[in-house]
Scaffold this active site. Structure first.
Site, short mmCIF file in Angstrom:
data_model
loop_
_atom_site.label_atom_id
_atom_site.label_comp_id
_atom_site.label_asym_id
_atom_site.label_seq_id
_atom_site.Cartn_x
_atom_site.Cartn_y
_atom_site.Cartn_z
N ASP A 139 -0.01 -2.53 -6.24
CA ASP A 139 -0.75 -3.46 -5.39
C ASP A 139 -1.76 -2.68 -4.55
O ASP A 139 -1.61 -1.48 -4.32
CB ASP A 139 0.21 -4.18 -4.43
N1 URA Z 1 6.37 -3.76 -6.63
C1 URA Z 1 5.52 -4.36 -5.77
O1 URA Z 1 5.88 -5.34 -5.15
N2 URA Z 1 4.31 -3.84 -5.61
C2 URA Z 1 3.87 -2.74 -6.26
O2 URA Z 1 2.74 -2.30 -6.05
C3 URA Z 1 4.76 -2.13 -7.14
C4 URA Z 1 6.02 -2.66 -7.32
#
Ligand code: URA
Length: 233
Positions: A103
């Site tokens: 993310d």
């Molecule tokens: N899980 C998440 O919620 N976000 C990420 O970036 C990676 C794994």
């Protein structure tokens, strides 16, 4: 024999001036030896690398990036800074892409490659490549959360997550291992426990461990051992 700066410039990736700068910065090696003199002559057969990666469209490229928060895991997204913008201009237009996504606000280990088949294999849901994250939440994580993760959390929309592991580190911090990669998975798993994630960093992806010497936004070529380990995965 050929001048090193000319050899780099001949690939079409760098101007002669850029090549000289790369060489003086100690980023260029010929047959494994760093060479800081642009005028140095090297045999045509010498294996020349920049930041450890072969030049001139040699073999496939494998980079480990320590993604900082605030950049998106894609090659091109209008209005956004992407992980590709963190690499130098010499890596543009080489067909590199991030193998998987973190993310925008997640930090840590991201594999960047141009090896489509390997990326495809590593990301295939059936392969269950381990991913390990350091996580901090609002609230206090407890044994109940660890047991729920180990049993396999069912998300609010009914999606069942495979069993994972949660190692409690301190009140709000833990290390969580998951064996799949659903959208926003860690955040959704812990939100379903009423503990929203406020910080997330990937520390491991399969056999790859985030290099502690890489600053945020820093990257390096994978070592031969790391590449071999990925292929064994
Ligand atoms: N899980 C998440 O919620 N976000 C990420 O970036 C990676 C794994």
């Amino acid at each position: 024999m050929e001048r090193l700066d000319k050899r780099l410039a001949n690939t079409g990736t760098w101007s002669r001036k850029e090549a000289r700068e790369l060489i003086r910065a100690g980023r260029v090696a010929a047959d494994g030896t760093v060479c800081r003199a642009p005028e140095q002559k090297v045999p045509e057969t010498a294996a020349v690398t920049v930041d450890g990666a072969p030049i001139g469209g040699g073999g496939p490229v494998y980079l480990m990036l320590n993604k900082p928060a605030g950049v998106v895991s894609s090659t091109d997204e209008p209005g956004e800074r992407t992980v590709m913008d963190l690499l130098g201009p010499e890596w543009r237009n080489r067909g590199l892409f991030p193998a998987g996504r973190l993310d925008k606000d997640t930090e840590g280990l991201l594999l960047i490659t141009d090896d489509g088949p390997l990326a495809h294999r590593l990301l295939a849901p059936k392969r269950h490549v381990d991913k390990v994250y350091y996580v901090e939440v609002d609230g206090v994580l407890d044994q109940g959360d660890a047991e729920a993760v180990e049993a396999g959390i069912v998300l609010g929309d009914g999606t069942a997550c495979r069993p994972g592991e949660l190692e409690l580190l301190s009140g709000s911090a833990a290390r969580i291992t998951i064996h799949e990669g659903k959208y926003h998975q860690v955040k959704r798993m812990l939100a379903s426990r009423g503990k929203p994630v406020r910080y997330l960093r990937r520390e491991r992806f399969g056999p790859l461990i985030l290099d502690p010497d890489l600053p945020k936004g820093g990257w390096r070529a994978l070592t031969e051992e790391e590449i071999q380990a990925l292929f064994r995965q």
